[in-house]
Write a protein that holds these residues in place. Structure first.
Motif: not given
Length: 298
Positions: A12-13, A16-17, A20, A26-28, A30-31, A46
């Motif tokens: 997941d991390d 997200r990277e 972002g 879609w940076k904020t 939830p993933v 996303i």
């Protein structure tokens, strides 16, 4: 447990990277990883309306990028002709920290994945026949099946089927299955190719209240043997509903026998390959193979 010896771990991390840094809109958002028994891609939701797909196995970066472009174009065309919702391509991401390949972003289609032991209703048979008929009505633009997957000539799969027989010793009744393949591989391909989804099985179909509400994994929308999509009868239905599907699609005896052949080829590989790593795929393979064996006399 990984399904493939060379499977790429995707967290997941990392997603997200990548989201972002490459798609700040879609940076904020939830993933959330989508729990799935799929074998080709890891899927992450996303926000509410978008999904990102990441191939699970490595390949050449340029080859992967070309494949994603082709899949996006095929998905667009599928969506134009499908009477049921399907994902729309949005963007293609680039390799980045923690993931070595390009990846895709597409729209999210609501609905529940069909269970592998669905034993679908007559209503679902009508829905799938409606879908397949609409796809068949799409112009092939003079193209025929190309590639080495399912949908062309059955004997082209002899080497793969032989590997499956070897790996299935002690797991399946291999002598009986060899006799069946000897019959299936001789079935002639006489029908003109039609546009085909290519993998209409429960994990690629969304349902609600027993009805078809969406279709996934549409990037292989290409010309193929008409029997390829009609083989969904062996994945979804009991005898009564399967007969409805066959009747509405107008499958003659040869085409219907080829639906068994393609189902056999796919299910056979799912059993030994996923016996220890993917119980859903294994169970689906056993269910489909048992149906085909029980309904084939040679």
């Amino acid at each position: 447990m990984a399904m493939h010896d060379d499977e790429i771990a995707i967290t997941d991390d990392v997603v997200r990277e990548l989201i972002g840094s490459q798609f700040p809109q879609w940076k904020t958002a939830p993933v959330q990883r989508v729990e799935s028994s799929g074998t080709v891609n890891a899927i992450f939701r996303i926000g509410d309306d978008v999904a990102a797909r990441f191939a699970l196995r490595p390949r050449d970066v340029s080859v992967a990028a070309e494949l994603l472009e082709r899949e996006a174009e095929a998905s667009r065309r599928f969506a134009e002709h499908s009477p049921f919702p399907s994902p729309q391509p949005i963007a293609i991401g680039h390799p980045g920290k923690g993931y070595p390949l390009p990846w895709s972003v597409q729209s999210w289609v609501p609905g529940s994945i069909a269970p592998v032991d669905i034993d679908g209703s007559v209503q679902l048979a009508h829905d799938l026949a409606h879908l397949i008929s609409a796809l068949r009505a799409t112009d092939t633009e003079g193209r025929r099946f190309q590639g080495d997957g399912r949908g062309g000539d059955l004997p082209d799969h002899d080497e793969w089927v032989e590997e499956c027989f070897d790996k299935s010793e002690g797991l399946l009744d291999v002598p009986t299955l060899r006799r069946l393949w000897s019959h299936f591989r001789e079935l002639p391909h006489t029908s003109a190719d039609v546009m085909s989804h290519g993998d209409l099985q429960p994990l690629n179909v969304l349902v609600a209240d027993g009805r078809l509400v969406g279709v996934l994994d549409t990037g292989d929308f290409t010309p193929a043997d008409p029997a390829l999509d009609a083989m969904s009868g062996w994945y979804f239905f009991d005898e009564e509903s399967r007969a409805v599907l066959r009747d509405e699609l107008g499958c003659d005896d040869l085409e219907w026998e080829r639906t068994k052949a393609w189902s056999f080829q796919q299910a056979l590989g799912a059993i030994w390959y996923y016996v220890d790593t993917n119980p859903v795929m294994y169970r689906m393979g056993r269910l489909v193979l048992d149906r085909v064996v029980a309904n084939t006399k040679v």
